[in-house]
Scaffold this motif. Structure first.
Motif, PDB file in Angstrom:
ATOM      1  N   LEU A 350      39.108  37.822  44.867  1.00 56.04           N
ATOM      2  CA  LEU A 350      40.275  37.044  44.481  1.00 56.04           C
ATOM      3  C   LEU A 350      41.406  37.980  44.088  1.00 56.04           C
ATOM      4  N   SER A 351      42.527  37.912  44.832  1.00 55.21           N
ATOM      5  CA  SER A 351      43.643  38.825  44.569  1.00 55.21           C
ATOM      6  C   SER A 351      44.502  38.279  43.451  1.00 55.21           C
ATOM      7  N   GLU A 352      44.953  39.181  42.582  1.00 51.04           N
ATOM      8  CA  GLU A 352      45.857  38.844  41.490  1.00 51.04           C
ATOM      9  C   GLU A 352      46.604  40.109  41.102  1.00 51.04           C
ATOM     10  N   PHE A 353      47.665  39.962  40.340  1.00 43.48           N
ATOM     11  CA  PHE A 353      48.383  41.140  39.875  1.00 43.48           C
ATOM     12  C   PHE A 353      47.584  41.791  38.754  1.00 43.48           C
ATOM     13  N   VAL A 354      47.107  43.005  39.039  1.00 36.93           N
ATOM     14  CA  VAL A 354      46.208  43.719  38.130  1.00 36.93           C
ATOM     15  C   VAL A 354      46.909  44.962  37.616  1.00 36.93           C
ATOM     16  N   GLU A 387      51.303  48.083  38.403  1.00 36.22           N
ATOM     17  CA  GLU A 387      50.314  47.064  38.759  1.00 36.22           C
ATOM     18  C   GLU A 387      50.282  46.865  40.264  1.00 36.22           C
ATOM     19  N   LYS A 389      48.632  43.889  43.417  1.00 38.18           N
ATOM     20  CA  LYS A 389      47.947  42.639  43.714  1.00 38.18           C
ATOM     21  C   LYS A 389      46.660  42.950  44.451  1.00 38.18           C
ATOM     22  N   SER A 391      41.918  42.622  44.011  1.00 39.46           N
ATOM     23  CA  SER A 391      40.760  42.094  43.298  1.00 39.46           C
ATOM     24  C   SER A 391      40.462  42.973  42.079  1.00 39.46           C
ATOM     25  N   ARG A 392      40.412  42.359  40.906  1.00 37.80           N
ATOM     26  CA  ARG A 392      40.201  43.130  39.676  1.00 37.80           C
ATOM     27  C   ARG A 392      38.843  43.837  39.702  1.00 37.80           C
TER      28      ARG A 392
END
Length: 499
Positions: A350-354, A387, A389, A391-392
């Protein structure tokens, strides 16, 4: 193609020669045409003046006759005519003398161009005395009529005037005839000159036709014939090419059919291989998962045996320690096998801004004991790209494996220093992890990402050899790439390019 090349080479060779002949001939024709036109225009102008001179000479004869008529009219009236008739006679005489002088002195007259010939000058010289006599007698008669009107003198003047007028008339006929003769001679000379120029122009055109246009026409005809032959050969070549194209189309069709069959075979084999790999991954995952319970049981039984043995035989503690280490390594291997199966089946988490800094802090907490034990120093700089985008958990796996390996494979001569930075390179985000560890030989660099690969010099270091393979798989699944630079004894730099 060789035919066209040789022909155009011949054209280039012949062109200067044709040009050298054609241009002078054309210039001669143009020059002669201009000269002919100039001569014709000049002669037309001369004819115009000649006609004017001849007309003026004929008018001179008419004026002499008019003088005689006016004198006879005065004599018939007995000198009692009005002053207007006398003035008209005087005016006619003066005009007649003026015209005579203009014809005689032609070159000095603005109205008359050219010059009289020697023959005309001789005739004017002969007629001059008669002109003066006619002028004198006419004016003398006017004077007599204005005076006492002596009839004897009047008859004498009249007789002289009529006698001289006849001679003058005869001479003027000769002068007019001479003017006409000379004019005709000039016309004849002009005709001969124009004809000569015309002959030269015709000869020049014939010269061009024979020596320029005819050879050029022959060359063009030869070229057209050779061109037709070349066209026939070209047509034959086209037919051969079309036939070859048809054969090529058939061969391509056959090849496409074979490729289609081979593609279908490869697709079936790929599907089989994909199913086989999936089965193997499932087997590895299930086996690694199912083996954890038996290993846990074995570990428990070993501990029970260790308690019993310690009471009966305290010297076996070292043996049980070795057994516990083997069980721990087996558990680590099973854990890595499980993670490997998970990574192989996972395209992207799941991609997110990390935040790089947050994930790194999480990793440092997990390897806190390793950092303290080896007195490792970890530096970070995420100012350019704080940061990403992504997967954490996958980013955590990347940093965990790279940093833990950098600490594990540190140089015995110095404490480990690991530097983690992020930067922009074109449109890609780069995560760079560098260390001052043992480094690798160039021949070992390509093997660092191989599954279960461990360097010989590091066999004493704990590990299964699957961590870096997992990192490479995670990066490639996300559409990125990983690059490593290493120098033995100085350290390594791992650069990860995120899409």
């Amino acid at each position: 193609m060789r035919f066209f090349g040789s022909f155009f080479e011949k054209i280039k060779t012949c062109t200067p020669t044709l040009t050298k002949l054609y241009i002078p001939a054309l210039l001669i024709i143009i020059l002669l045409s201009i000269v002919s036109q100039m001569i014709v225009q000049y002669e037309l102008k001369s004819q115009l003046h000649d006609s004017y001179v001849i007309n003026l000479a004929g008018r001179q004869r008419m004026l002499s006759q008019n003088i005689v008529k006016q004198v006879l009219l005065l004599v018939q009236q007995g000198g009692e005519g009005d002053s207007e008739s006398k003035a008209a006679l005087v005016s006619t005489v003066e005009h007649w003398v003026d015209v005579h002088e203009r014809l005689k002195q032609r070159k000095h007259s603005e109205a008359l161009e050219g010059d009289n010939s020697e023959v005309v000058d001789s005739l004017f010289t002969q007629v001059d005395p008669y002109v003066y006599e006619i002028q004198f007698n006419a004016l003398a008669m006017v004077a007599e009529f204005d005076g006492d009107g002596d009839q004897e003198n009047i008859r004498s003047y009249l007789s002289e005037l009529i006698n001289h007028e006849g001679v003058f008339f005869s001479f003027m006929d000769e002068i007019v005839d001479q003017y006409d003769l000379e004019a005709r001679a000039r016309v004849s000379s002009t005709e001969r000159l124009v004809f000569a120029l015309f002959v030269i122009i015709v000869l020049t055109v014939l010269f061009e036709g024979l020596l320029i246009f005819r050879p050029a026409s022959i060359q063009i005809n030869k070229f057209i014939k050779r061109l037709n032959r070349a066209k026939q050969k070209l047509q034959a070549s086209y037919e051969q090419i079309e036939e070859a194209q048809e054969q090529l189309v058939k061969a391509n069709q056959t090849l496409e059919d074979k490729i289609r069959e081979r593609t279908q075979e490869l697709k079936e084999k790929n599907d089989l291989l994909r199913r086989t790999n999936a089965d193997l991954d499932n087997f590895v995952y299930v086996a690694s998962h199912d083996l954890r319970a038996p290993i846990g049981n074995i570990d428990g039984l070993v501990k029970v045996l260790e308690l019993r043995a310690s009471e009966d035989n305290p010297g076996d503690s070292e043996l049980f320690e070795m057994i516990h280490q083997s069980i721990a390594k087996l558990r680590l291997t099973l854990s890595d096998l499980s993670d490997t199966g998970r990574i192989r089946n996972e395209v992207q988490g799941l991609s997110e801004f990390v935040s790089f800094s947050e994930v790194l802090d999480d990793v440092k907490v997990n390897i806190k004991d390793l950092i303290i034990e080896n007195k490792a120093i970890i530096k970070e700089n995420f100012e350019q790209v704080p940061e990403i985008k992504f997967s954490r958990k996958n980013l955590r796996s990347i940093l965990y494996n790279l940093i833990s390996n950098a600490i594990k494979y540190h140089s015995p001569q110095r404490p480990p220093v690991v530097e983690v930075i992020s930067r922009k390179e074109g449109e890609a985000t780069v995560l760079q992890v560098s260390d001052n560890g043992m480094g690798m030989k160039q021949k070992d660099v390509d093997q660092v990402f191989a599954m279960y690969s461990r360097l010989q010099e590091s066999e004493h270091i704990e590990g299964t050899g699957v961590g870096m393979a997992m990192v490479k798989k995670i990066v490639e699944n996300a559409g990125g790439k990983i690059h490593v630079q290493s120098e033995e004894g100085k350290g390594s730099v791992f650069s990860i390019f995120f899409k």
